[in-house]
Enzyme design. Sequence first.
Site, short mmCIF file in Angstrom:
data_model
loop_
_atom_site.label_atom_id
_atom_site.label_comp_id
_atom_site.label_asym_id
_atom_site.label_seq_id
_atom_site.Cartn_x
_atom_site.Cartn_y
_atom_site.Cartn_z
N HIS A 18 -15.83 0.30 3.60
CA HIS A 18 -15.80 -0.98 4.32
C HIS A 18 -14.38 -1.27 4.83
O HIS A 18 -14.19 -1.69 5.97
CB HIS A 18 -16.20 -2.13 3.37
CG HIS A 18 -17.62 -2.08 2.88
ND1 HIS A 18 -17.96 -2.15 1.56
CD2 HIS A 18 -18.79 -1.96 3.56
CE1 HIS A 18 -19.29 -2.10 1.44
NE2 HIS A 18 -19.81 -1.98 2.64
N LYS A 42 -32.68 -10.51 -2.26
CA LYS A 42 -32.01 -9.24 -2.53
C LYS A 42 -31.16 -9.39 -3.80
O LYS A 42 -30.26 -10.24 -3.84
CB LYS A 42 -31.12 -8.88 -1.34
CG LYS A 42 -30.80 -7.42 -1.24
CD LYS A 42 -30.27 -7.10 0.15
CE LYS A 42 -29.64 -5.74 0.22
NZ LYS A 42 -29.10 -5.47 1.55
N ARG A 91 -22.45 5.57 9.17
CA ARG A 91 -22.01 6.71 8.37
C ARG A 91 -22.70 8.00 8.79
O ARG A 91 -22.08 9.03 8.96
CB ARG A 91 -22.32 6.47 6.90
CG ARG A 91 -21.35 5.52 6.26
CD ARG A 91 -21.92 4.95 5.01
NE ARG A 91 -23.00 4.04 5.31
CZ ARG A 91 -23.61 3.28 4.40
NH1 ARG A 91 -23.26 3.37 3.15
NH2 ARG A 91 -24.57 2.46 4.75
N SER A 129 -22.02 1.27 -1.54
CA SER A 129 -21.83 0.39 -2.69
C SER A 129 -22.78 0.79 -3.82
O SER A 129 -22.40 0.79 -4.99
CB SER A 129 -22.09 -1.06 -2.29
OG SER A 129 -21.19 -1.46 -1.30
#
Length: 164
Positions: A18, A42, A91, A129
Amino acid sequence: MKNKVIYPGSFDPPTNGHLDVIDRALTVFDKVIICIIVNPSKKTLFSADERKNMFNKIYSGDDRIEITSYSGLLVDFATEKRVNTVLRGLRAVSDFEYEFQMALMNMKLKPAVKTVYLMPSPEYTYLSSSLIKEVYSLGGDVRSFIPEVVEKYLHRKLAKKRKR
Ligand code: ADP
């Protein structure tokens, strides 16, 4: 008027991937508004405040960075902030499908919103993460992938979990 971009995400927790995207964005934009998106459905390891505090520590004194959390639609946040450019990291090809959907949905909801994508440095392309949380919880050394302050938060959280 400053050239600003909104960087939305879960950031649960922030990683060097990040930060790499933010560094790159600062070569294009004057200001990056980090927006921790709070989604009640979430489940996250860190609360929005904890995630905000981590970013505050990482970017303390840097007035090119604004840190905020938001519970609601990104396009509404963009309207509130009067910023119509959104930043996302890419990514691998696997990110593309989801990002494509999100960008098109946001464009549909608010046509003025544009999404720009930045790729991180290759060493962060496989970093997420969730991988950090998994490896850390199994005792792996993740120090080269996260800022020091994030390691402290992970350590505290894990110690608390172990005590339960
Ligand atoms: P979200 O749940 O919104 O995807 P994340 O915190 O996982 O939240 O990611 C926020 C943004 O940062 C996304 O655009 C994601 O693709 C990007 N990102 C996450 N990890 C990396 C990384 N290692 N390198 C580059 N971009 C990343």
